[in-house]
Enzyme design. Structure first.
Site, PDB file in Angstrom:
ATOM      1  N   GLY A 103       0.819  -1.220   0.000  1.00 28.34           N
ATOM      2  CA  GLY A 103       0.000   0.000   0.000  1.00 28.34           C
ATOM      3  C   GLY A 103       0.845   1.258   0.000  1.00 28.34           C
ATOM      4  O   GLY A 103       1.952   1.277   0.522  1.00 28.34           O
ATOM      5  N   CYS A 104       0.316   2.337  -0.638  1.00 27.60           N
ATOM      6  CA  CYS A 104       1.036   3.617  -0.660  1.00 27.60           C
ATOM      7  C   CYS A 104       0.804   4.413   0.616  1.00 27.60           C
ATOM      8  O   CYS A 104       1.558   5.311   0.941  1.00 27.60           O
ATOM      9  CB  CYS A 104       0.597   4.458  -1.848  1.00 27.60           C
ATOM     10  SG  CYS A 104       1.571   4.166  -3.313  1.00 27.60           S
ATOM     11  N   ILE A 105      -0.310   4.142   1.271  1.00 24.12           N
ATOM     12  CA  ILE A 105      -0.649   4.962   2.443  1.00 24.12           C
ATOM     13  C   ILE A 105      -0.495   4.125   3.720  1.00 24.12           C
ATOM     14  O   ILE A 105      -1.079   3.076   3.828  1.00 24.12           O
ATOM     15  CB  ILE A 105      -2.111   5.462   2.379  1.00 24.12           C
ATOM     16  CG1 ILE A 105      -2.400   6.103   1.039  1.00 24.12           C
ATOM     17  CG2 ILE A 105      -2.388   6.397   3.538  1.00 24.12           C
ATOM     18  CD1 ILE A 105      -1.821   7.458   0.830  1.00 24.12           C
TER      19      ILE A 105
ATOM     20  N   ASN B  28       5.028  10.156   4.062  1.00 28.53           N
ATOM     21  CA  ASN B  28       4.510   8.956   4.712  1.00 28.53           C
ATOM     22  C   ASN B  28       5.175   7.697   4.133  1.00 28.53           C
ATOM     23  O   ASN B  28       5.586   6.795   4.873  1.00 28.53           O
ATOM     24  CB  ASN B  28       2.993   8.917   4.493  1.00 28.53           C
ATOM     25  CG  ASN B  28       2.376   7.636   4.986  1.00 28.53           C
ATOM     26  OD1 ASN B  28       2.468   7.328   6.165  1.00 28.53           O
ATOM     27  ND2 ASN B  28       1.789   6.875   4.092  1.00 28.53           N
TER      28      ASN B  28
END
Lengths: 105, 155
Positions: A103-105, B28
């Site tokens: 996942g990117c987040i 992030n």
């Protein structure tokens, strides 16, 4: 495909050292895998995260991202980074013998 | 290994939704990989860490060809709000946090966050305007000290 030996057993890993076949993993391999990540001692809190990674992978076929870990594992994000300083989702996935979460987040 | 990135400093200079998210996502993502990350907010990018404004960040519907919308249509009252609402809904479905939550989360991952002194002075802001994750209001020179030894990304 490279192989590595943990707890005396040969396993198949990818170029980054993540397990190709999570069924080859046993809990006895975790301390050696952790040492490879610079984590000298696995505490109960480490194990909580490792077992959570395994159960998430078993349920969903993929490991959780850091955000999902922070929301659902019961270990807050700040502590996750204390336990696994070089990226909790990535390092815990490696120690837990599952593929790297994408996942990117 | 050798060819790995160990540290990034990301500058966020725009105050639109599409101006802020990419920088936050990159910070992030860096922390997720164990890469040291610092965020530097300047100009309208300061809205991303502004207590009152961070909840009202909108996508630009005028002057934004990426919206594929006629300029005059984009200028209609409420259009930006509608576009923002639609995008927020989609992001929510994808589990992408809203900006206040994302900023708090990125702070928890250990990323540094700083406001640009020149911009803060220009907009008559003070430290009290910013969320607690912001570690300081710093000059460009101080930013370069913090960024030393890493990559710098301007967004």
């Amino acid at each position: 495909m490279p192989t590595a030996t943990y707890a005396g057993t040969d396993v198949t890993v990818n170029d980054e050292g993540f397990f190709e076949d999570p069924t080859q993993w046993t809990e006895a391999m975790a301390p050696e895998l952790a040492a490879g990540e610079g984590i000298d001692t696995l505490t109960d809190r480490h194990w909580e995260v490792i077992r959570f990674m395994r159960s998430e992978y078993d349920a969903k076929g993929t490991g959780p991202t850091v955000r999902i870990l922070g929301k659902t594992s019961g270990v807050p994000v700040k502590e996750l980074y204390q336990l696994f300083p070089k990226g909790p989702a990535k390092q815990a996935a490696k120690v837990a013998g599952i593929p790297k979460p994408r996942g990117c987040i | 290994m050798g060819d790995t990135i160990e540290k990034v400093s990301i500058i966020i200079s725009k105050g639109s939704l599409d101006g802020i998210y990419p920088g936050l996502i990159m910070a992030n993502g860096a922390r997720a990989e164990g890469i040291e990350a610092n965020l530097f907010f300047t100009f309208f990018g300061l809205d991303a860490i502004h207590r009152k404004r961070m909840e009202h960040i909108k996508v630009a519907t005028v002057g934004n060809p990426g919206m594929h919308m006629a300029t005059l249509l984009g200028a209609l009252p409420g259009m930006s709000g509608i576009a923002t609402h639609m995008m927020a809904k989609k992001m929510h479905e994808l589990e992408i946090p809203d900006i206040p939550e994302f900023v708090e989360f990125i702070g928890d991952t250990g990323a540094g966050m700083y406001a640009c002194k020149a911009s803060v002075d220009m907009f008559d802001m003070t430290e009290d305007d910013f969320v607690e994750q912001v570690q300081g209001i710093i000059t460009v020179g101080e930013f370069y000290d913090i960024a030393a030894g890493g990559e710098i990304i301007f967004t």
